[in-house]
Scaffold this active site. Sequence first.
Site, PDB file in Angstrom:
ATOM      1  N   THR A 206       6.585   1.114   3.619  1.00  0.00           N
ATOM      2  CA  THR A 206       6.060   1.379   2.274  1.00  0.00           C
ATOM      3  C   THR A 206       6.313   2.847   1.934  1.00  0.00           C
ATOM      4  O   THR A 206       6.336   3.691   2.824  1.00  0.00           O
ATOM      5  CB  THR A 206       4.547   1.076   2.263  1.00  0.00           C
ATOM      6  OG1 THR A 206       4.398  -0.332   2.376  1.00  0.00           O
ATOM      7  CG2 THR A 206       3.858   1.571   1.000  1.00  0.00           C
TER       8      THR A 206
ATOM      9  N   ARG B 153      -0.092 -13.043  -2.137  1.00  0.00           N
ATOM     10  CA  ARG B 153      -0.871 -11.957  -1.516  1.00  0.00           C
ATOM     11  C   ARG B 153      -0.494 -10.593  -2.122  1.00  0.00           C
ATOM     12  O   ARG B 153       0.671 -10.276  -2.305  1.00  0.00           O
ATOM     13  CB  ARG B 153      -0.610 -11.956  -0.009  1.00  0.00           C
ATOM     14  CG  ARG B 153      -1.348 -10.864   0.783  1.00  0.00           C
ATOM     15  CD  ARG B 153      -0.521  -9.611   0.975  1.00  0.00           C
ATOM     16  NE  ARG B 153      -1.172  -8.635   1.837  1.00  0.00           N
ATOM     17  CZ  ARG B 153      -0.769  -7.378   1.979  1.00  0.00           C
ATOM     18  NH1 ARG B 153       0.284  -6.948   1.323  1.00  0.00           N
ATOM     19  NH2 ARG B 153      -1.402  -6.553   2.772  1.00  0.00           N
TER      20      ARG B 153
ATOM     21  N   GLY C 175      -1.359  -6.411  -1.680  1.00  0.00           N
ATOM     22  CA  GLY C 175      -1.967  -5.421  -0.781  1.00  0.00           C
ATOM     23  C   GLY C 175      -2.659  -4.297  -1.533  1.00  0.00           C
ATOM     24  O   GLY C 175      -3.030  -4.451  -2.704  1.00  0.00           O
ATOM     25  N   ASP C 176      -2.819  -3.184  -0.873  1.00  0.00           N
ATOM     26  CA  ASP C 176      -3.545  -2.053  -1.455  1.00  0.00           C
ATOM     27  C   ASP C 176      -2.677  -1.179  -2.360  1.00  0.00           C
ATOM     28  O   ASP C 176      -3.197  -0.454  -3.205  1.00  0.00           O
ATOM     29  CB  ASP C 176      -4.098  -1.157  -0.341  1.00  0.00           C
ATOM     30  CG  ASP C 176      -2.979  -0.617   0.545  1.00  0.00           C
ATOM     31  OD1 ASP C 176      -2.133  -1.421   0.980  1.00  0.00           O
ATOM     32  OD2 ASP C 176      -2.932   0.605   0.775  1.00  0.00           O
TER      33      ASP C 176
ATOM     34  N   THR D 289      -0.594   4.051   3.184  1.00  0.00           N
ATOM     35  CA  THR D 289       0.262   3.029   3.779  1.00  0.00           C
ATOM     36  C   THR D 289      -0.412   2.468   5.019  1.00  0.00           C
ATOM     37  O   THR D 289      -1.012   3.216   5.790  1.00  0.00           O
ATOM     38  CB  THR D 289       1.652   3.577   4.141  1.00  0.00           C
ATOM     39  OG1 THR D 289       2.352   2.573   4.882  1.00  0.00           O
ATOM     40  CG2 THR D 289       1.582   4.850   4.966  1.00  0.00           C
ATOM     41  N   GLY D 290      -0.327   1.157   5.179  1.00  0.00           N
ATOM     42  CA  GLY D 290      -0.966   0.544   6.338  1.00  0.00           C
ATOM     43  C   GLY D 290      -1.360  -0.890   6.028  1.00  0.00           C
ATOM     44  O   GLY D 290      -0.861  -1.486   5.063  1.00  0.00           O
TER      45      GLY D 290
ATOM     46  N   GLY E 219      -2.938  -3.407   4.331  1.00  0.00           N
ATOM     47  CA  GLY E 219      -3.546  -3.351   3.004  1.00  0.00           C
ATOM     48  C   GLY E 219      -4.942  -3.938   2.872  1.00  0.00           C
ATOM     49  O   GLY E 219      -5.783  -3.400   2.154  1.00  0.00           O
TER      50      GLY E 219
HETATM   51  N1  ASP Z   1      -0.033  -1.208   2.515  1.00  0.00           N
HETATM   52  C1  ASP Z   1       1.047  -2.138   2.361  1.00  0.00           C
HETATM   53  C2  ASP Z   1       0.460  -3.502   2.085  1.00  0.00           C
HETATM   54  O1  ASP Z   1      -0.505  -3.875   2.712  1.00  0.00           O
HETATM   55  C3  ASP Z   1       1.939  -2.232   3.549  1.00  0.00           C
HETATM   56  C4  ASP Z   1       2.344  -0.927   4.180  1.00  0.00           C
HETATM   57  O2  ASP Z   1       1.861   0.124   3.799  1.00  0.00           O
HETATM   58  O3  ASP Z   1       3.177  -0.943   5.097  1.00  0.00           O
HETATM   59  O4  ASP Z   1       0.991  -4.220   1.281  1.00  0.00           O
END
Ligand code: ASP
Length: 341
Positions: free
Chosen positions: A207, A235, A237-238, A258-259, A261
């Site tokens: 991301t 789905r 994410g954040d 990032t992470g 979500g």
């Molecule tokens: N945060 C992103 C999500 O959950 C994924 C990522 O940051 O790698 O969609």
Amino acid sequence: MQVLENWSQKILRVALVLFLAVATAFELQAADPGWGIVIHGGAGATLKENMTAEKERALQLKLSEVLNTGHTILENGGSSLDAVQAAIRIMEDSPLFNAGRGAVFTHEGTNEMDASIMDGRSRNSGAVAGVQLIKNPINLARLVMEKSPHVMMAGKGAESFAAQHDVKTAPAEYFYTEPRWDSLQKHLKQQNLKDPLETERDHKFGTVGAAALDKDGNLAAGTSTGGMTNKRFGRIGDSPVIGAGTYANNATCAVSATGHGEYFIRSVVAYDISALMEYKGMSLQKASDYVINDKLKKFGGSGGVIAIDKHGNVAMPFNTAGMFRGYVHEDGEVVIRLYNN
Ligand code: ASP
């Protein structure tokens, strides 16, 4: 005579105090890093051992291109919003990242992308979720912010809005990258052995996000992603959720996350950092460290953030093995880090 001496001593003392006050103010000002931009290319589980020298070099080059572009925009008096958008657009155009061109695949083998952008001056924001075939989702997010009365648009509606504004699309093949496709195949195979609703837990890098402070003291942040490999049922994410994956407020800071979500949404990560600064007077470093390495970690969420405050201080905490990240200030010295160093 005595009276005169007393007066001159008093005047001297006042002058000294004034001098010290002005000197301290100048020193404090000089200590501020000032305008700059900080970026990330995702946090995840990949270790240095698993990376090829070639990929490492490609990443370093791309990240420095992104930072130099942001620097040039800011140096020429451009806005933090423009710098953030341009930085993210370059990463969306590169197959190295999980955004735009290199977006991961859904369970059905499609690409559904999310992006958001926020202006710290007005706290106006724009976000898109689950869009397909949009070449640069960050451009669409900015249009939502500036050309519509809404904050977030999803799926078909967002795509109709994009068509009305002549936003560039690309055919499905443009978004096909072999490593992302292989990753989906691996997940589909493993899926028979585990919970079919499980997305990618041990997720990898990709991301992208940016946060910047411009010469006028305005902050902005943005994030763009393909989400998580093998995601299902629309789905989201954040990354497109204002307050979770992206937040900017001129009174505090600008943040891009990032992470995993689901955890970032439930922890309202980006806003939480800003709120700790606003209500508790915490520094950016302290607030972001606490949210990522204490609160989120204890909650079971993996990932990180990049952030910049109204003085230009940057923070880049993460609780994963690594996070692709970097920043540059007025002096033009580009700093890039990939792992835990
Ligand atoms: N945060 C992103 C999500 O959950 C994924 C990522 O940051 O790698 O969609």
